[in-house]
Design a protein around this motif. Structure first.
Motif, PDB file in Angstrom:
ATOM      1  N   SER A 266       0.837  -1.194   0.000  1.00  0.00           N
ATOM      2  CA  SER A 266       0.000   0.000   0.000  1.00  0.00           C
ATOM      3  C   SER A 266       0.876   1.250   0.000  1.00  0.00           C
ATOM      4  N   PHE A 267       0.225   2.412  -0.139  1.00  0.00           N
ATOM      5  CA  PHE A 267       0.929   3.695  -0.124  1.00  0.00           C
ATOM      6  C   PHE A 267       0.306   4.615   0.911  1.00  0.00           C
ATOM      7  N   ASP A 268       1.154   5.432   1.533  1.00  0.00           N
ATOM      8  CA  ASP A 268       0.664   6.471   2.437  1.00  0.00           C
ATOM      9  C   ASP A 268       0.221   7.709   1.663  1.00  0.00           C
ATOM     10  N   GLY A 269       0.836   7.928   0.523  1.00  0.00           N
ATOM     11  CA  GLY A 269       0.497   9.099  -0.273  1.00  0.00           C
ATOM     12  C   GLY A 269       0.803   8.881  -1.743  1.00  0.00           C
ATOM     13  N   ILE A 270       0.112   9.613  -2.596  1.00  0.00           N
ATOM     14  CA  ILE A 270       0.322   9.559  -4.037  1.00  0.00           C
ATOM     15  C   ILE A 270       0.556  10.975  -4.546  1.00  0.00           C
ATOM     16  N   PHE A 271       1.692  11.186  -5.172  1.00  0.00           N
ATOM     17  CA  PHE A 271       1.976  12.441  -5.859  1.00  0.00           C
ATOM     18  C   PHE A 271       1.586  12.238  -7.317  1.00  0.00           C
ATOM     19  N   HIS A 272       0.543  12.938  -7.763  1.00  0.00           N
ATOM     20  CA  HIS A 272       0.050  12.733  -9.120  1.00  0.00           C
ATOM     21  C   HIS A 272       0.557  13.840 -10.033  1.00  0.00           C
ATOM     22  N   LEU A 273       1.666  13.537 -10.748  1.00  0.00           N
ATOM     23  CA  LEU A 273       2.292  14.498 -11.653  1.00  0.00           C
ATOM     24  C   LEU A 273       2.114  14.124 -13.121  1.00  0.00           C
ATOM     25  N   ALA A 274       1.760  12.876 -13.417  1.00  0.00           N
ATOM     26  CA  ALA A 274       1.632  12.437 -14.806  1.00  0.00           C
ATOM     27  C   ALA A 274       0.609  13.299 -15.543  1.00  0.00           C
ATOM     28  N   THR A 275       0.962  13.718 -16.754  1.00  0.00           N
ATOM     29  CA  THR A 275       0.079  14.616 -17.493  1.00  0.00           C
ATOM     30  C   THR A 275       0.403  14.567 -18.973  1.00  0.00           C
ATOM     31  N   ALA A 276      -0.550  14.957 -19.779  1.00  0.00           N
ATOM     32  CA  ALA A 276      -0.288  15.223 -21.200  1.00  0.00           C
ATOM     33  C   ALA A 276       0.050  16.710 -21.335  1.00  0.00           C
ATOM     34  N   PRO A 277       0.965  17.083 -22.222  1.00  0.00           N
ATOM     35  CA  PRO A 277       1.392  18.484 -22.316  1.00  0.00           C
ATOM     36  C   PRO A 277       0.268  19.420 -22.752  1.00  0.00           C
TER      37      PRO A 277
ATOM     38  N   GLY B 192      -6.975   9.652 -15.974  1.00  0.00           N
ATOM     39  CA  GLY B 192      -5.843   9.393 -15.095  1.00  0.00           C
ATOM     40  C   GLY B 192      -6.093   9.872 -13.678  1.00  0.00           C
ATOM     41  N   MET B 193      -6.737  11.022 -13.542  1.00  0.00           N
ATOM     42  CA  MET B 193      -7.060  11.545 -12.226  1.00  0.00           C
ATOM     43  C   MET B 193      -8.006  10.606 -11.482  1.00  0.00           C
ATOM     44  N   ILE B 194      -9.018  10.113 -12.175  1.00  0.00           N
ATOM     45  CA  ILE B 194      -9.975   9.201 -11.544  1.00  0.00           C
ATOM     46  C   ILE B 194      -9.273   7.916 -11.103  1.00  0.00           C
ATOM     47  N   ALA B 195      -8.377   7.397 -11.952  1.00  0.00           N
ATOM     48  CA  ALA B 195      -7.644   6.185 -11.592  1.00  0.00           C
ATOM     49  C   ALA B 195      -6.814   6.398 -10.328  1.00  0.00           C
ATOM     50  N   VAL B 196      -6.167   7.547 -10.226  1.00  0.00           N
ATOM     51  CA  VAL B 196      -5.377   7.865  -9.030  1.00  0.00           C
ATOM     52  C   VAL B 196      -6.267   7.966  -7.795  1.00  0.00           C
ATOM     53  N   LEU B 197      -7.392   8.638  -7.924  1.00  0.00           N
ATOM     54  CA  LEU B 197      -8.294   8.807  -6.779  1.00  0.00           C
ATOM     55  C   LEU B 197      -8.906   7.476  -6.347  1.00  0.00           C
ATOM     56  N   GLU B 198      -9.197   6.608  -7.294  1.00  0.00           N
ATOM     57  CA  GLU B 198      -9.704   5.277  -6.945  1.00  0.00           C
ATOM     58  C   GLU B 198      -8.651   4.490  -6.169  1.00  0.00           C
ATOM     59  N   LEU B 199      -7.397   4.585  -6.594  1.00  0.00           N
ATOM     60  CA  LEU B 199      -6.323   3.900  -5.866  1.00  0.00           C
ATOM     61  C   LEU B 199      -6.146   4.494  -4.477  1.00  0.00           C
ATOM     62  N   ALA B 200      -6.224   5.818  -4.374  1.00  0.00           N
ATOM     63  CA  ALA B 200      -6.101   6.477  -3.072  1.00  0.00           C
ATOM     64  C   ALA B 200      -7.250   6.070  -2.151  1.00  0.00           C
ATOM     65  N   LYS B 201      -8.429   5.958  -2.701  1.00  0.00           N
ATOM     66  CA  LYS B 201      -9.588   5.509  -1.910  1.00  0.00           C
ATOM     67  C   LYS B 201      -9.348   4.105  -1.370  1.00  0.00           C
ATOM     68  N   TYR B 202      -8.823   3.230  -2.194  1.00  0.00           N
ATOM     69  CA  TYR B 202      -8.573   1.836  -1.799  1.00  0.00           C
ATOM     70  C   TYR B 202      -7.555   1.767  -0.661  1.00  0.00           C
ATOM     71  N   TYR B 203      -6.486   2.549  -0.759  1.00  0.00           N
ATOM     72  CA  TYR B 203      -5.407   2.484   0.220  1.00  0.00           C
ATOM     73  C   TYR B 203      -5.583   3.454   1.389  1.00  0.00           C
ATOM     74  N   GLY B 204      -6.512   4.385   1.294  1.00  0.00           N
ATOM     75  CA  GLY B 204      -6.600   5.427   2.302  1.00  0.00           C
ATOM     76  C   GLY B 204      -5.440   6.396   2.221  1.00  0.00           C
ATOM     77  N   ALA B 205      -4.951   6.638   1.012  1.00  0.00           N
ATOM     78  CA  ALA B 205      -3.768   7.465   0.802  1.00  0.00           C
ATOM     79  C   ALA B 205      -4.152   8.907   0.503  1.00  0.00           C
ATOM     80  N   LYS B 206      -3.270   9.813   0.838  1.00  0.00           N
ATOM     81  CA  LYS B 206      -3.442  11.225   0.511  1.00  0.00           C
ATOM     82  C   LYS B 206      -2.889  11.494  -0.883  1.00  0.00           C
ATOM     83  N   VAL B 207      -3.549  12.374  -1.634  1.00  0.00           N
ATOM     84  CA  VAL B 207      -3.136  12.728  -2.986  1.00  0.00           C
ATOM     85  C   VAL B 207      -2.685  14.184  -3.022  1.00  0.00           C
ATOM     86  N   VAL B 208      -1.531  14.423  -3.625  1.00  0.00           N
ATOM     87  CA  VAL B 208      -1.136  15.780  -4.015  1.00  0.00           C
ATOM     88  C   VAL B 208      -1.140  15.813  -5.536  1.00  0.00           C
ATOM     89  N   PHE B 209      -1.999  16.649  -6.080  1.00  0.00           N
ATOM     90  CA  PHE B 209      -2.209  16.732  -7.530  1.00  0.00           C
ATOM     91  C   PHE B 209      -1.616  18.020  -8.066  1.00  0.00           C
TER      92      PHE B 209
END
Length: 311
Positions: free
Chosen positions: A66-77, A95-112
């Motif tokens: 699991s992860f404590d946090g997710i830094f979501h930097l992946a992007t299209a230019p 991509g944002m929804i996929a990250v948030l779904e993973l964060a929901k599963y793990y209880g992780a914090k997201v910095v977008f």
């Protein structure tokens, strides 16, 4: 702490990963390598786990921990979103929804990491802050704004903690021109041109301004957002509150390199922003963010990097 960094082999992401590893954190990186390079993390490769995938295909089954946090930097230019708006939706919204779904599963914090271009262009010269009206001018801006709304929705409905960072114009080492993606970042492009004795092509009259913030300053702000107690998808600008014109950037590069450029002025880009100046007062107050590098220091670093790595 255990962190996932999407886009971790990219320009900003690789600097962030290095800092996290140096601070003793366990880091996993997900990147499709469309704009990132494995070599960006050669110095830290033994301290990370790597996953090569598009962010919109992200799923829990990829990972054994699991992860404590997710830094979501992946992007299209931003620059490619007008030519390929559907791809921009895939990467930036799905991509944002996929990250948030993973964060929901793990209880992780997201910095977008979002985009200051969401504000559009304000002509009065006053600094834009987080209370300024949104006026997106490209599909990229619109999709970043939608992604911010998703952070807010997931916080309210699923209690997913998050912080949104709107970035000014970032520059620094490892930022490169990517013609395949139509990605020509300002400082990296001009510095490459001057160092390699290439003609400089400036879109418009060159008096359009950017709020230029050095990558290592940005990394500190992003990390402070993760470490903070803020969890309600609150928006923060990371910037310098200073305007620098394209012509001024070129002049600084010429002074540092020690040569004059062959310059040609062309038509302005569609969706370009005339003036950029953003206040970081809120980030300073709540996150303790304060940029340390001025443009001369930062540009000197990227010129030195290019002279070492570009023939």
């Amino acid at each position: 702490m255990k962190y996932l960094v999407t886009g971790g082999f990219g320009f900003i992401g690789s600097h962030l990963v290095e800092e996290l590893v140096n601070n003793g954190h366990k880091v996993s990186v997900l990147d499709d390598l469309s704009n990132g390079q494995l070599g960006n993390l050669n110095a830290s490769k033994n301290g990370i786990a790597s996953y090569i995938s598009n962010v919109e295909q992200l799923q829990q089954s990829y990972f054994t921990e699991s992860f404590d946090g997710i830094f979501h930097l992946a992007t299209a230019p931003r620059s490619s979103s007008l030519n390929n708006p559907m791809r921009d939706i895939e990467t930036n919204c799905k991509g944002m929804i996929a990250v948030l779904e993973l964060a929901k599963y793990y209880g992780a914090k997201v910095v977008f990491t979002s985009n200051s271009g969401i504000y559009g262009s304000k002509g009065d010269g006053k600094a834009i802050d987080e209370s300024s009206a949104n006026d997106p001018t490209t599909p990229y801006d619109a999709n970043k704004l939608v992604s911010e709304y998703y952070c807010n929705i997931y916080h309210k409905i699923h209690a997913v903690p998050s912080v949104v960072i709107r970035l000014a114009t970032i520059y620094g080492e490892r930022q490169k021109v990517n013609e395949k993606l139509n990605w020509r970042p300002l400082v990296a492009t001009l510095a490459k041109n001057v160092v390699n004795d290439e003609q400089v092509v400036i879109d418009g009259d060159g008096e359009q301004t950017r709020d230029l913030v050095y990558v290592k300053d940005v990394v500190q702000g992003i990390m402070r957002a993760m470490e903070s107690s803020i969890d309600n998808a609150e928006v923060f600008l990371l910037s310098t509150n200073k305007e620098t014109s394209v012509n001024q950037v070129l002049q600084v590069i010429e002074e540092i390199v020690g040569k004059k450029a062959d310059v040609r002025y062309g038509p302005p880009l569609k969706g370009d922003i005339r003036r950029m100046r953003y206040s970081y007062a809120k980030a300073k107050s709540k996150l303790g963010f304060e940029p340390k590098y001025d443009i001369h220091d930062g540009i000197r670093k990227i010129v030195d990097y290019l002279q070492r790595n570009i023939s």
